[in-house]
Design an enzyme around this catalytic site. Sequence first.
Site, PDB file in Angstrom:
ATOM      1  N   LYS A   1       0.857  -1.192   0.000  1.00 33.37           N
ATOM      2  CA  LYS A   1       0.000   0.000   0.000  1.00 33.37           C
ATOM      3  C   LYS A   1       0.891   1.238   0.000  1.00 33.37           C
ATOM      4  CE  LYS A   1      -1.712   2.647   3.163  1.00 33.37           C
ATOM      5  NZ  LYS A   1      -1.646   3.946   2.471  1.00 33.37           N
TER       6      LYS A   1
ATOM      7  N   SER B   1       5.813   7.369  10.085  1.00 35.21           N
ATOM      8  CA  SER B   1       6.003   8.064  11.358  1.00 35.21           C
ATOM      9  C   SER B   1       6.110   7.074  12.520  1.00 35.21           C
ATOM     10  CB  SER B   1       4.846   9.025  11.602  1.00 35.21           C
ATOM     11  OG  SER B   1       3.661   8.287  11.763  1.00 35.21           O
ATOM     12  N   THR B   2       6.682   7.545  13.602  1.00 32.36           N
ATOM     13  CA  THR B   2       6.842   6.704  14.788  1.00 32.36           C
ATOM     14  C   THR B   2       5.482   6.356  15.398  1.00 32.36           C
ATOM     15  OG1 THR B   2       9.032   7.604  15.177  1.00 32.36           O
ATOM     16  CG2 THR B   2       7.930   6.639  17.083  1.00 32.36           C
TER      17      THR B   2
ATOM     18  N   GLY C   1       4.003   3.729  13.277  1.00 32.09           N
ATOM     19  CA  GLY C   1       4.801   2.505  13.460  1.00 32.09           C
ATOM     20  C   GLY C   1       4.394   1.767  14.730  1.00 32.09           C
TER      21      GLY C   1
ATOM     22  N   GLU D   1      10.816   1.342   9.816  1.00 38.12           N
ATOM     23  CA  GLU D   1      11.773   2.436   9.547  1.00 38.12           C
ATOM     24  C   GLU D   1      11.021   3.727   9.836  1.00 38.12           C
ATOM     25  OE1 GLU D   1      14.878   4.549   8.241  1.00 38.12           O
ATOM     26  OE2 GLU D   1      15.018   2.515   7.464  1.00 38.12           O
TER      27      GLU D   1
ATOM     28  N   CYS E   1      13.255  10.896   6.507  1.00 42.21           N
ATOM     29  CA  CYS E   1      13.443  10.442   7.894  1.00 42.21           C
ATOM     30  C   CYS E   1      14.849  10.747   8.363  1.00 42.21           C
ATOM     31  CB  CYS E   1      13.119   8.960   8.014  1.00 42.21           C
ATOM     32  SG  CYS E   1      14.016   7.926   6.854  1.00 42.21           S
TER      33      CYS E   1
ATOM     34  N   GLU F   1       9.999  16.030  15.261  1.00 43.88           N
ATOM     35  CA  GLU F   1      10.313  15.840  13.851  1.00 43.88           C
ATOM     36  C   GLU F   1       9.396  16.775  13.056  1.00 43.88           C
ATOM     37  OE1 GLU F   1       9.061  12.213  11.715  1.00 43.88           O
ATOM     38  OE2 GLU F   1      11.082  12.140  10.898  1.00 43.88           O
TER      39      GLU F   1
HETATM   40  P1  NDP Z   1       2.190   8.024   8.460  1.00 49.32           P
HETATM   41  O1  NDP Z   1       3.248   7.341   9.227  1.00 49.32           O
HETATM   42  O2  NDP Z   1       0.866   8.138   9.089  1.00 49.32           O
HETATM   43  O3  NDP Z   1       1.987   7.305   7.051  1.00 49.32           O
HETATM   44  C1  NDP Z   1       2.913   6.453   6.426  1.00 49.32           C
HETATM   45  C2  NDP Z   1       2.155   5.308   5.747  1.00 49.32           C
HETATM   46  O4  NDP Z   1       1.450   4.535   6.734  1.00 49.32           O
HETATM   47  C3  NDP Z   1       1.094   5.779   4.773  1.00 49.32           C
HETATM   48  O5  NDP Z   1       1.023   4.885   3.690  1.00 49.32           O
HETATM   49  C4  NDP Z   1      -0.145   5.734   5.637  1.00 49.32           C
HETATM   50  O6  NDP Z   1      -1.333   5.691   4.893  1.00 49.32           O
HETATM   51  C5  NDP Z   1       0.067   4.439   6.409  1.00 49.32           C
HETATM   52  N1  NDP Z   1      -0.719   4.300   7.623  1.00 49.32           N
HETATM   53  C6  NDP Z   1      -1.216   5.266   8.429  1.00 49.32           C
HETATM   54  N2  NDP Z   1      -1.894   4.723   9.459  1.00 49.32           N
HETATM   55  C7  NDP Z   1      -1.850   3.377   9.306  1.00 49.32           C
HETATM   56  C8  NDP Z   1      -2.375   2.264  10.047  1.00 49.32           C
HETATM   57  N3  NDP Z   1      -3.066   2.413  11.176  1.00 49.32           N
HETATM   58  N4  NDP Z   1      -2.143   1.016   9.588  1.00 49.32           N
HETATM   59  C9  NDP Z   1      -1.419   0.828   8.466  1.00 49.32           C
HETATM   60  N5  NDP Z   1      -0.913   1.839   7.723  1.00 49.32           N
HETATM   61  C10 NDP Z   1      -1.107   3.102   8.138  1.00 49.32           C
HETATM   62  O7  NDP Z   1       2.758   9.447   8.038  1.00 49.32           O
HETATM   63  P2  NDP Z   1       1.957  10.721   7.493  1.00 49.32           P
HETATM   64  O8  NDP Z   1       1.889  10.626   6.038  1.00 49.32           O
HETATM   65  O9  NDP Z   1       0.659  10.908   8.226  1.00 49.32           O
HETATM   66  O10 NDP Z   1       2.958  11.898   7.917  1.00 49.32           O
HETATM   67  C11 NDP Z   1       2.934  12.411   9.230  1.00 49.32           C
HETATM   68  C12 NDP Z   1       4.330  12.597   9.773  1.00 49.32           C
HETATM   69  O11 NDP Z   1       5.016  11.348   9.764  1.00 49.32           O
HETATM   70  C13 NDP Z   1       5.225  13.516   8.945  1.00 49.32           C
HETATM   71  O12 NDP Z   1       5.021  14.849   9.272  1.00 49.32           O
HETATM   72  C14 NDP Z   1       6.583  13.025   9.327  1.00 49.32           C
HETATM   73  O13 NDP Z   1       6.971  13.618  10.535  1.00 49.32           O
HETATM   74  C15 NDP Z   1       6.398  11.528   9.547  1.00 49.32           C
HETATM   75  N6  NDP Z   1       6.795  10.707   8.376  1.00 49.32           N
HETATM   76  C16 NDP Z   1       7.959  10.023   8.443  1.00 49.32           C
HETATM   77  C17 NDP Z   1       8.383   9.295   7.337  1.00 49.32           C
HETATM   78  C18 NDP Z   1       9.682   8.574   7.337  1.00 49.32           C
HETATM   79  O14 NDP Z   1      10.279   8.414   6.277  1.00 49.32           O
HETATM   80  N7  NDP Z   1      10.120   8.039   8.458  1.00 49.32           N
HETATM   81  C19 NDP Z   1       7.627   9.243   6.103  1.00 49.32           C
HETATM   82  C20 NDP Z   1       6.360   9.952   6.156  1.00 49.32           C
HETATM   83  C21 NDP Z   1       5.996  10.662   7.258  1.00 49.32           C
HETATM   84  P3  NDP Z   1      -2.021   7.039   4.308  1.00 49.32           P
HETATM   85  O15 NDP Z   1      -1.099   8.193   4.553  1.00 49.32           O
HETATM   86  O16 NDP Z   1      -2.199   6.706   2.894  1.00 49.32           O
HETATM   87  O17 NDP Z   1      -3.295   7.203   5.077  1.00 49.32           O
END
Ligand code: NDP
Length: 489
Positions: free
Chosen positions: A182, A236-237, A240, A258, A293, A392
Amino acid sequence: MLSFDPEKVSLPVGHYINGHHIQTQGAAFAVKRPSDGKIYATLREADAADVDRAVQIAHQAVKISGWAGCAPRERGRVLRRWADLIEQDSLLAQLEALGSTRPVSDVVQHEIPFTAEAIRFYAECADKYSGDLFPTRDSSLGMLITEPYGVIGAITPWNFPLSMASWKCGPALAAGNAVVLKPSELTPFSTVRMAELAVQAGLPAGVLNIVQGSGAVTGHALVTHPLVRKVSFTGSTVTGARIMSDAAQHGMKPVTLELGGKSPQLVFDDAGDIDVVAQRILRGFTANGGQACVAGTRLIVQRAIAAPLLDRLTVLCRSVQPGVTWDGDSRYAPLIDERQGNKVASVIAAAKAQGAEVLVGGERFADTAEGWFWQPTLLCNLAQDNPAVQQEIFGPVLTVQTFEEEEEGLRLAAHEIYGLCAGVHTLSLPRALRAMRAIEAGTVWINRYGRSGDFIIPTGGFLGSGIGKDLGRQAFQACQRQKSVLIDF
Ligand code: NDP
């Protein structure tokens, strides 16, 4: 000519299941271009039933097609062909540049080659790692064999859609698994194109499926599906932690996570050429608009060289120019969307309320239509508990703190929540090694900031920055499970 017309890019709409584009009836969601905020597509989210279909197909396909059981070198051949197609496909580069924050020049010069090469690295791993034989009595044979998990659920973020997909799919497929992936609902299309190219390269249909939708619905259904045996996630943490809990409650699945970071860049007064160091620091916190990240967003600089370094950095920050991602001359990434822009603005406001001073930037670029291009921003006058130092931000914001003695610098570099990466800039080898030992982070870069093309070096965080490793042979081995066998004869 890299520039392209964003209105003329053909979009692979829908989910990609069993080698076909599938439209379903789930909730509709709009997809916007980060560069100008324009809605350019509407998709339908995969609900639990749609995810079930994708997972069931993957579960069957990996067995029926022989992908799990074929000679590993055959899997390697398919992956190498896939990597070649990824490099040759101009649509893939356009889809990535259109929908993500990466300028097309960056996609073509870095993201695509990096994606293809990661897949080639795992093609090479396919037949390189095996089990073990144990010393037992002569009438027995004890051994450890490795096998694929079956279906691996992968969830990727919006900041590097293609390379993140390659980091998940490369090792999982090379090890003989199927993948249901996904992508972020903000950047859905390039990953589908990547999957189409995999099938063109000879990957059996159904072994790699892409489901579109939100994390809450589609992501949750994938993580909790009983046939998904392992989960690999980047994001995000907070998310995660949620995924780890869901995976534990629904089958005690292993997870590779990650997650976020708030990485320090520790600069000592013997760091060498100030211009070179300033360039490194700038790239470390502005690459992809700071939406990485690994972004090095906390500058911790020894007082003796703070003033010249900040002067140089200020000039470099002011030289940055925004430009839409489909213009071949653009070099600077927009923020992904308004929500991310508001987050950056709110952390800067909270930092100022606690005494922070804006040295340069601090605002959105004017005249960039609805795109959220944020000025490279330097914040100083910060206590360690300032929100800009702690949170972050995921934008091009660098906090600046100074120190006198090495010990003080190392204390400032420590972070209670995150331990993803750190940069250490010094020409003194003993000092560099002392800092490397002291810093609690999964990666320490010395006199550089950022990954190289050495895919053998794994990446992954300590503390709240994650569990397990992407890249390296570790990521491949984490896509295999080990079975102990004892034979009496
Ligand atoms: P998220 O961690 O929420 O999203 C990352 C992925 O996880 C997306 O595909 C999201 O889906 C999916 N996801 C969200 N909730 C669930 C769940 N309960 N079960 C399974 N999958 C899920 O990051 P955001 O996009 O909301 O960004 C928010 C913050 O996260 C940023 O401001 C940044 O600080 C951090 N971030 C860190 C990243 C990194 O590389 N470590 C990458 C992206 C964000 P969808 O978004 O499609 O709903």
